[in-house]
Motif scaffolding. Structure first.
Motif, mmCIF file in Angstrom:
data_model
loop_
_atom_site.group_PDB
_atom_site.id
_atom_site.type_symbol
_atom_site.label_atom_id
_atom_site.label_comp_id
_atom_site.label_asym_id
_atom_site.label_seq_id
_atom_site.Cartn_x
_atom_site.Cartn_y
_atom_site.Cartn_z
ATOM 1 N N GLN A 1 10.330 3.637 9.080
ATOM 2 C CA GLN A 1 10.131 5.034 8.698
ATOM 3 C C GLN A 1 10.666 5.956 9.796
ATOM 4 O OE1 GLN A 1 5.984 6.259 8.699
ATOM 5 N NE2 GLN A 1 6.272 7.390 6.804
ATOM 6 N N ASP B 1 8.586 11.492 4.277
ATOM 7 C CA ASP B 1 7.993 11.923 3.007
ATOM 8 C C ASP B 1 8.663 11.272 1.791
ATOM 9 O OD1 ASP B 1 10.355 13.234 3.239
ATOM 10 O OD2 ASP B 1 9.557 15.255 2.916
ATOM 11 N N ASP B 2 9.502 10.263 2.009
ATOM 12 C CA ASP B 2 10.052 9.523 0.860
ATOM 13 C C ASP B 2 8.903 8.835 0.117
ATOM 14 O OD1 ASP B 2 12.626 10.259 1.398
ATOM 15 O OD2 ASP B 2 13.215 8.341 2.323
ATOM 16 N N SER B 3 8.976 8.835 -1.202
ATOM 17 C CA SER B 3 7.887 8.227 -1.967
ATOM 18 C C SER B 3 7.957 6.703 -1.832
ATOM 19 C CB SER B 3 7.957 8.648 -3.427
ATOM 20 O OG SER B 3 9.068 8.057 -4.041
ATOM 21 N N ALA B 4 6.789 6.064 -1.885
ATOM 22 C CA ALA B 4 6.680 4.629 -1.618
ATOM 23 C C ALA B 4 7.521 3.810 -2.591
ATOM 24 C CB ALA B 4 5.216 4.194 -1.675
ATOM 25 N N ASP B 5 7.614 4.244 -3.852
ATOM 26 C CA ASP B 5 8.390 3.455 -4.811
ATOM 27 C C ASP B 5 9.877 3.483 -4.469
ATOM 28 O OD1 ASP B 5 8.345 6.203 -5.695
ATOM 29 O OD2 ASP B 5 9.292 5.515 -7.543
ATOM 30 N N LEU B 6 10.368 4.637 -4.006
ATOM 31 C CA LEU B 6 11.777 4.709 -3.611
ATOM 32 C C LEU B 6 12.040 3.891 -2.353
ATOM 33 C CD1 LEU B 6 12.708 8.454 -4.277
ATOM 34 C CD2 LEU B 6 13.473 6.419 -5.541
ATOM 35 N N THR C 1 -3.458 3.990 5.483
ATOM 36 C CA THR C 1 -2.554 4.144 4.337
ATOM 37 C C THR C 1 -3.346 4.011 3.031
ATOM 38 O OG1 THR C 1 -0.732 3.246 5.629
ATOM 39 C CG2 THR C 1 -0.479 3.206 3.229
ATOM 40 N N TRP D 1 -0.315 4.485 -1.935
ATOM 41 C CA TRP D 1 0.956 4.091 -1.328
ATOM 42 C C TRP D 1 1.304 2.659 -1.740
ATOM 43 C CZ3 TRP D 1 3.283 0.454 1.637
ATOM 44 C CH2 TRP D 1 4.545 0.765 2.154
ATOM 45 N N GLY E 1 2.337 2.562 -5.379
ATOM 46 C CA GLY E 1 3.703 3.069 -5.557
ATOM 47 C C GLY E 1 4.735 2.062 -5.080
ATOM 48 N N GLY F 1 7.556 0.251 -7.431
ATOM 49 C CA GLY F 1 8.998 0.273 -7.151
ATOM 50 C C GLY F 1 9.584 -1.133 -7.156
ATOM 51 N N HIS G 1 18.700 7.624 -1.667
ATOM 52 C CA HIS G 1 17.444 6.888 -1.878
ATOM 53 C C HIS G 1 17.639 5.566 -2.612
ATOM 54 C CE1 HIS G 1 15.211 10.884 -1.328
ATOM 55 N NE2 HIS G 1 14.790 10.088 -0.384
#
Lengths: 314, 314
Positions: free
Chosen positions: A49, A56-61, A94, A98, A101, A105, A188
């Motif tokens: 990270q 702030d990228d989403s966990a699935d991405l 966490t 998270w 997600g 993904g 992404h």
């Protein structure tokens, strides 16, 4: 006895993703019979990270990028995916969302690319989220496509468009305009070009993760020859064309397209094969005898001077 | 063109460690023919500075622990090592000496355990050192030893001594006396018990990484039966006996010994096999029909009440 959350989370979020050899992620290791008469292909990548993805990228991405960058390594070898293992180190606080997600993904891309998780590890870290993924693939014996093998006169081909990954990072940081989100999406979500690098058509191949010039330089060094690229031939997306950042497109990371050496006699067949795969490919130059250097010829016919060759994640 | 230090460091420190399938760590992935007629065994673990090892642990010991904890997973399956991949995320200012030490540790244990590196990744992190290792092994088809399979009446056996790992962590932190360094060494350098868990002798097995009671609980849940352990039978080292911390020995992590279910009719043969391996083994109790719980009987004949069952790295 309370079983700690490490086990709960593996059971809840990752067990449903496990393949047959994964023993429900409930044993010390995965066990499976390798596909008979095939070579094994295996690679591992780490993602941190703040270095490889944004806070702030989403966990699935993040999960899909982690899986896809590794699938891209298989694509570069001309291999097909078999399965993967992943290690996940996240801060102790966490939230479950998270993990949900992240697993969603992985589930989405497992379905898209036809592979299942075999194992891994889940632990805490006092630092940024730190991930690794090991991907397993297979290829017919002796038919893996290596980085070495380019010969002078071979065409230099790339898949897709070049530079969107680096521009997409700027877009994701709101540093360049990206009204429809095309560029951020390219940053992404890499598109692993599985199936393109067929052994009988492609003499050498790697994926462009650290910038075209630098990665093409790896092909040159592996073959002991040079490369001449014409900037005018570089396949740029409409968004990249509009931003007009040629040097960044040539040297920025995160494209995860393939750069390939194709023998002149095979270029037509390779184009047909790419078309059948539904993957755009472009000839951008020629391998040349001589020093293992990459020369980019600008619009004025003169070699460009680049302030850096590529991107290092170190 | 300056090639970034990521590539220099891989070339300088890790390329000499690479096995035949590793393609000199110069390609997108490793490629090799799997050993014919064998099952593959594969596992991955993460290790984070401050969680799994101490900030001032020397790099060579960290590397060896990383490799050995994964070898211990192979040992628990009754598998033999084939190779490994490792991802290394370290702060940008990490000196070359750290890499040299890390590679020296890997080299030493590669020689001791007969395996070579196949690939991996090297990247930076703004946080603590974050490592992962994926280990590959092999076993005769269908002969991997699983966690499930224990039956009521089977003997509960452990290898080596129990509790030295947790006491060793205290010793490494100077929280308990350890004049000759025996305990700290046990914390830093697990002894993977390769060769011990032979399929025809061992009905169920796992390695004790998160505390004997918790890990034995995994064997119980996998089999749907209970376990009764006699505290008086627990094999303790001289150092552990002196410190007299029975509960910590039962529940502390980092032992990397094996806990096994042995059918009564095989206990003699198993003992002979262990002796031939040069590994001390001890019968500490019996699997019982009933709830999947671990009951530890104290010196007074009464069940012990433990304040926690084991260690979580989360």
């Amino acid at each position: 006895m309370t079983v700690p959350s490490e086990f709960d989370r593996i059971a809840r979020y990752f067990r449903p993703l496990a393949g047959p050899g994964g023993l429900n992620l409930a044993d010390d290791a995965a066990v499976f019979a390798p596909p008979a008469g095939r070579d094994f292909v295996i690679a591992a990548d780490a993602m941190v990270q703040g270095i490889h993805f944004l806070a702030d990228d989403s966990a699935d991405l993040v999960a899909r990028k982690l899986l896809r960058t590794n699938l891209s390594d298989l694509a570069a070898m001309g291999a097909d995916p078999l399965g993967y293992l992943t290690t996940i180190s996240v801060p102790r606080d966490t939230p479950d969302a998270w993990f949900a997600g992240f697993a969603a993904g992985l589930a989405q891309d497992q379905a898209e690319f036809g592979l299942r998780v075999l194992g891994g590890d889940c632990t805490s870290t006092p630092g940024p989220i730190s991930l690794s993924l090991t991907i397993l693939g297979q290829v017919a014996p002796g038919q893996a496509v290596l980085r070495s093998g380019a010969l002078p006169g071979d065409g230099i081909w790339v898949s897709g468009t070049i530079g969107d990954g680096a521009l997409g990072l700027l877009a994701a940081r709101n540093e360049v305009a990206d009204a429809d989100g095309y560029l951020a999406d390219r940053y992404h979500l890499p598109r692993p070009r599985l199936g393109l690098a067929r052994h009988d058509l492609v003499r050498a191949c790697m994926d462009v993760s650290d910038g075209l010039v630098q990665d093409l330089g790896h092909l040159c060094r592996a073959a002991g020859i040079g490369a001449e690229v014409s900037a005018a031939l570089l396949p740029l997306s409409g968004a990249a064309r509009q931003l007009n950042r040629l040097e960044l497109c040539l040297t920025g990371g995160d494209d995860y397209e393939l750069v390939m050496a194709i023998a002149p006699a095979r270029e037509l067949d390779f184009s047909s094969h790419a078309q059948a795969c539904g993957i755009a490919v472009t000839r951008i130059g020629t391998f040349k005898a001589g020093e293992p250097q990459v020369c980019v010829i600008g619009e004025n016919g003169q070699p460009l001077t680049l302030s850096r060759s590529g991107w290092s994640h170190f």
